[in-house]
Design a protein around this motif. Structure first.
Motif, PDB file in Angstrom:
ATOM      1  N   LEU A 256       0.830  -1.200   0.000  1.00 50.51           N
ATOM      2  CA  LEU A 256       0.000   0.000   0.000  1.00 50.51           C
ATOM      3  C   LEU A 256       0.865   1.251   0.000  1.00 50.51           C
ATOM      4  N   ARG A 257       1.921   1.247   0.796  1.00 53.98           N
ATOM      5  CA  ARG A 257       2.828   2.394   0.861  1.00 53.98           C
ATOM      6  C   ARG A 257       3.481   2.641  -0.490  1.00 53.98           C
ATOM      7  N   ILE A 258       3.923   1.574  -1.157  1.00 53.73           N
ATOM      8  CA  ILE A 258       4.579   1.705  -2.460  1.00 53.73           C
ATOM      9  C   ILE A 258       3.584   2.187  -3.514  1.00 53.73           C
ATOM     10  N   ALA A 259       2.372   1.605  -3.520  1.00 55.95           N
ATOM     11  CA  ALA A 259       1.355   2.036  -4.485  1.00 55.95           C
ATOM     12  C   ALA A 259       0.996   3.496  -4.277  1.00 55.95           C
ATOM     13  N   ALA A 260       0.870   3.912  -3.021  1.00 54.37           N
ATOM     14  CA  ALA A 260       0.535   5.300  -2.725  1.00 54.37           C
ATOM     15  C   ALA A 260       1.629   6.241  -3.228  1.00 54.37           C
ATOM     16  N   ALA A 261       2.875   5.878  -2.971  1.00 51.16           N
ATOM     17  CA  ALA A 261       3.993   6.711  -3.420  1.00 51.16           C
ATOM     18  C   ALA A 261       4.042   6.760  -4.949  1.00 51.16           C
TER      19      ALA A 261
ATOM     20  N   ASN B 263       1.590   6.502  -7.010  1.00 48.75           N
ATOM     21  CA  ASN B 263       0.465   7.284  -7.526  1.00 48.75           C
ATOM     22  C   ASN B 263       0.404   8.702  -6.966  1.00 48.75           C
ATOM     23  N   GLY B 264       1.365   9.058  -6.120  1.00 47.57           N
ATOM     24  CA  GLY B 264       1.403  10.403  -5.569  1.00 47.57           C
ATOM     25  C   GLY B 264       0.327  10.669  -4.533  1.00 47.57           C
ATOM     26  N   HIS B 265      -0.117   9.621  -3.834  1.00 51.86           N
ATOM     27  CA  HIS B 265      -1.158   9.755  -2.817  1.00 51.86           C
ATOM     28  C   HIS B 265      -0.605   9.416  -1.440  1.00 51.86           C
ATOM     29  N   SER B 266      -1.351   9.822  -0.435  1.00 51.23           N
ATOM     30  CA  SER B 266      -1.058   9.336   0.910  1.00 51.23           C
ATOM     31  C   SER B 266      -1.559   7.898   0.992  1.00 51.23           C
ATOM     32  N   MET B 267      -1.112   7.156   1.991  1.00 54.50           N
ATOM     33  CA  MET B 267      -1.594   5.781   2.175  1.00 54.50           C
ATOM     34  C   MET B 267      -3.098   5.774   2.422  1.00 54.50           C
ATOM     35  N   GLU B 268      -3.597   6.753   3.147  1.00 54.86           N
ATOM     36  CA  GLU B 268      -5.031   6.831   3.423  1.00 54.86           C
ATOM     37  C   GLU B 268      -5.825   7.035   2.139  1.00 54.86           C
ATOM     38  N   THR B 269      -5.379   7.945   1.296  1.00 57.24           N
ATOM     39  CA  THR B 269      -6.064   8.204   0.039  1.00 57.24           C
ATOM     40  C   THR B 269      -6.010   6.978  -0.865  1.00 57.24           C
ATOM     41  N   GLU B 270      -4.851   6.337  -0.923  1.00 57.70           N
ATOM     42  CA  GLU B 270      -4.709   5.130  -1.753  1.00 57.70           C
ATOM     43  C   GLU B 270      -5.646   4.029  -1.274  1.00 57.70           C
ATOM     44  N   ALA B 271      -5.722   3.820   0.033  1.00 62.49           N
ATOM     45  CA  ALA B 271      -6.620   2.801   0.598  1.00 62.49           C
ATOM     46  C   ALA B 271      -8.072   3.145   0.283  1.00 62.49           C
ATOM     47  N   ARG B 272      -8.434   4.416   0.377  1.00 62.79           N
ATOM     48  CA  ARG B 272      -9.794   4.853   0.082  1.00 62.79           C
ATOM     49  C   ARG B 272     -10.139   4.585  -1.383  1.00 62.79           C
TER      50      ARG B 272
END
Length: 79
Positions: free
Chosen positions: A17-22, A24-33
């Motif tokens: 999740l951390r890698i995907a968020a980074a 995509n330029g999102h926070s982990m919270e935004t990526e999870a959402r």
């Protein structure tokens, strides 16, 4: 807006999740959402078995079948 807490998240999932968020330029919270929203949206699109089958195979273009007319009698193999 509601909030949730996820406890005991597997470390590998958290890292992905951390890698995907980074990426995509999102926070982990935004990526999870976003991931949750996409997963639930796809569930709502295909509720029944027929809809799920159609959605899965629609990209292949489908098949045209020659169907017999209703006047023709079906053969069942019985005499």
């Amino acid at each position: 807006m509601a909030s949730i807490t996820i406890r005991n998240l597997d470390n590998q999932i958290k890292e992905q999740l951390r890698i995907a968020a980074a990426h995509n330029g999102h926070s982990m919270e935004t990526e999870a959402r976003l991931i949750l929203g996409q997963a639930l949206a796809s569930l709502n699109q295909a509720r029944g078995l027929g809809s799920r089958i159609r959605n899965r195979f629609s990209a292949s273009g489908g098949v045209e079948l020659d169907l017999p007319s209703r006047q023709e009698r079906a053969t069942t193999g019985r005499t």
